[in-house]
Enzyme design. Structure first.
Site, PDB file in Angstrom:
ATOM      1  N   HIS A   1      37.908 -13.634   0.075  1.00 17.49           N
ATOM      2  CA  HIS A   1      37.545 -12.220   0.028  1.00 17.49           C
ATOM      3  C   HIS A   1      38.243 -11.568  -1.154  1.00 17.49           C
ATOM      4  CE1 HIS A   1      37.289  -7.959   1.223  1.00 17.49           C
ATOM      5  NE2 HIS A   1      36.201  -8.337   1.849  1.00 17.49           N
TER       6      HIS A   1
ATOM      7  N   ASP B   1      31.798 -12.547   7.228  1.00 16.29           N
ATOM      8  CA  ASP B   1      30.477 -13.169   7.093  1.00 16.29           C
ATOM      9  C   ASP B   1      30.457 -14.597   7.627  1.00 16.29           C
ATOM     10  OD1 ASP B   1      29.173 -10.992   5.810  1.00 16.29           O
ATOM     11  OD2 ASP B   1      30.237 -11.485   3.969  1.00 16.29           O
TER      12      ASP B   1
END
Length: 462
Positions: A340, A399
């Site tokens: 991320h 996700d």
């Protein structure tokens, strides 16, 4: 002059085929547009508005949410377990709060993001009523807009519908705060219908049955999405709770994420709410942003085909190494769902989500798939660290598990990113209001020109 086009086939070949001439022009474009990557380093350009450690350039101030992934130890920043705050409240506390109170969280957290305080019982009931009465579309909108030219891409489909709503609003260009709030509340309430009806309209054009259900005023946003999506209107309590959780966790993520920053940029130009939200939709659609969960599920589908024994660590490791070596799946060299821009130790959204994913997996008979996801979650950071130069840690992001959840809920892949948008539209709305209230200055960062000045030559002298 060229001859006129005589047939639809000729028109298609001109408009949609990549002809040799287009390829030649594309090569010219690439040759004259490329910039030496070393120049970005030389001039200290923050590509992606981030430094090599992933820290973003400070471009604004916000009261809405905060993404925290570092702490100060002995005067230095060091990575820590990630935390997400909505209006100063830790997301973990907010989730615990509405779970303990045994009610759905979407409406309560939407109120918090929009108005800055947690609602009382009376305020929450009033807000729920406000959203409920706005769960409607203009007369014949489904027939005249949604049913016409439906697209297989729901994000584009919804964006077009949002832009069309502009035409039905007598105060579409009014950017006063009360009017923008009205527009935002309308869009938040209408979004699930635009999403689900658009999906059904496309399927109808593909020869499937058509069913359009009106929202139930007594149900939450998550319940209505599941009810309108399914032909039998049925869903379990656990299914609705987990979808509600997904909506809460995706609702906002700081002012610097791509679609929210897009909201600030477009809002700063003075444009209308419908154009602003449509621009945010275009940003979220990208596979590097909201479309990432689709890539995760596609990657795992390929993995389950290629890996014969999902419990064999060596076989799973070989597949992951093949991904990084650009030999597997889409050959992009990525393990989707890992890493991320901000978090380096852990993504709090993934941590919260994971607790409920296992429960849903057991109910749906997906225990084996869930075990494979867990195995990859533990293996991938170690393998990435071995194979790549690392500036910060790598961990599973939200996700990673959200695509699996949507699959277990029976949500079609075309709606994975729209579900994200159904949540994030609340954050976009809050940030649009914040930009209008506080800044009133168009966003225009600087770009350094590299092209040398040249003398113009007449056409015949070139």
């Amino acid at each position: 002059m060229t001859n006129s086009v005589n047939s639809a086939k000729d028109l298609d070949s001109i408009l949609f085929d990549i002809s040799p001439k287009i390829k030649e022009l594309a090569g010219l474009c690439e040759a004259n547009t490329g910039i030496d990557k070393e120049l970005f380093v030389k001039h200290d350009v923050k590509r992606g508005l981030r430094d090599v450690n992933g820290k973003g350039v400070l471009a604004g101030l916000t009261n809405i949410s905060d993404v925290c992934a570092k702490k100060i130890v002995n005067g230095e920043e060091v990575p820590c377990a990630g935390n997400l705050y909505y209006r100063g409240y830790n997301i973990k506390d907010l989730v615990r709060g509405f779970l303990d109170a045994d009610h759905f969280g979407y409406e309560e957290i939407a109120y918090l993001l929009l108005f800055g305080e947690l609602p009382t019982v009376v305020q929450l009931d009033g807000f729920h009523e406000t959203l409920t009465e706005r769960r409607t579309l203009p007369p014949n909108f489904v027939r005249d807009v949604i049913m016409k030219a439906p697209s297989h891409d729901m994000m584009n489909n919804i964006s077009r519908a949002i832009l069309n709503l502009y035409s039905y609003d007598e105060k579409a260009d009014d950017t006063s705060i009360p009017n923008v709030l009205r527009q935002c509340l309308n869009l938040i309430s209408e979004f699930p219908m635009l999403m689900v009806y658009g999906y059904h309209a496309y399927n109808y054009r593909q020869g499937q049955d058509m069913y359009i259900y009106a929202p139930d005023p007594q149900k939450s946003t998550a319940e209505n999405i599941l009810m309108m999506l399914r032909e039998d209107r049925q869903y379990t309590e656990l299914e609705a709770r987990i979808l509600d959780m997904a909506l809460v966790l995706h609702m906002d993520h700081g002012g610097g994420n791509n679609s929210t920053f897009t909201t600030h940029v477009v809002t700063s130009s003075g444009t209308d709410t419908y154009s602003t939200i449509s621009a945010a939709m275009a940003s979220l659609k990208g596979p590097k942003h909201g479309g990432a969960n689709i890539k995760v599920t596609q990657m795992f589908a390929d993995m389950k085909e290629e890996v014969k024994d999902w419990e064999d660590d060596d076989e799973v490791r070989a597949y992951l190494e093949g991904l990084l070596a650009r030999e597997r799946f889409d050959k992009k060299g990525l393990i989707y769902g890992m890493g991320h821009a901000i978090y380096s130790v852990s993504d709090p959204r993934a941590e919260i989500f994971k607790k409920f994913v296992a429960q849903l997996a057991h109910e749906k008979g997906y225990d084996k798939e869930y075990a494979l996801y867990e195995k990859v979650e533990h293996m991938a950071p170690e393998i990435i660290a071995e194979k790549r130069k690392m500036y910060k840690g790598v961990n599973a992001n939200v996700d990673f598990y959200s695509g699996l959840v949507y699959h277990m809920l029976g949500i079609p892949e075309q709606l994975y990113t729209p579900i994200f948008a159904a949540a994030r539209i609340v954050g976009w709305s809050a940030h649009r209001l914040e930009e209008l209230i506080n800044v009133d200055k168009i966003i225009r960062p600087a770009y350094m020109p590299l092209a040398e000045y040249r003398e113009y030559k007449n056409l015949n002298d070139r």
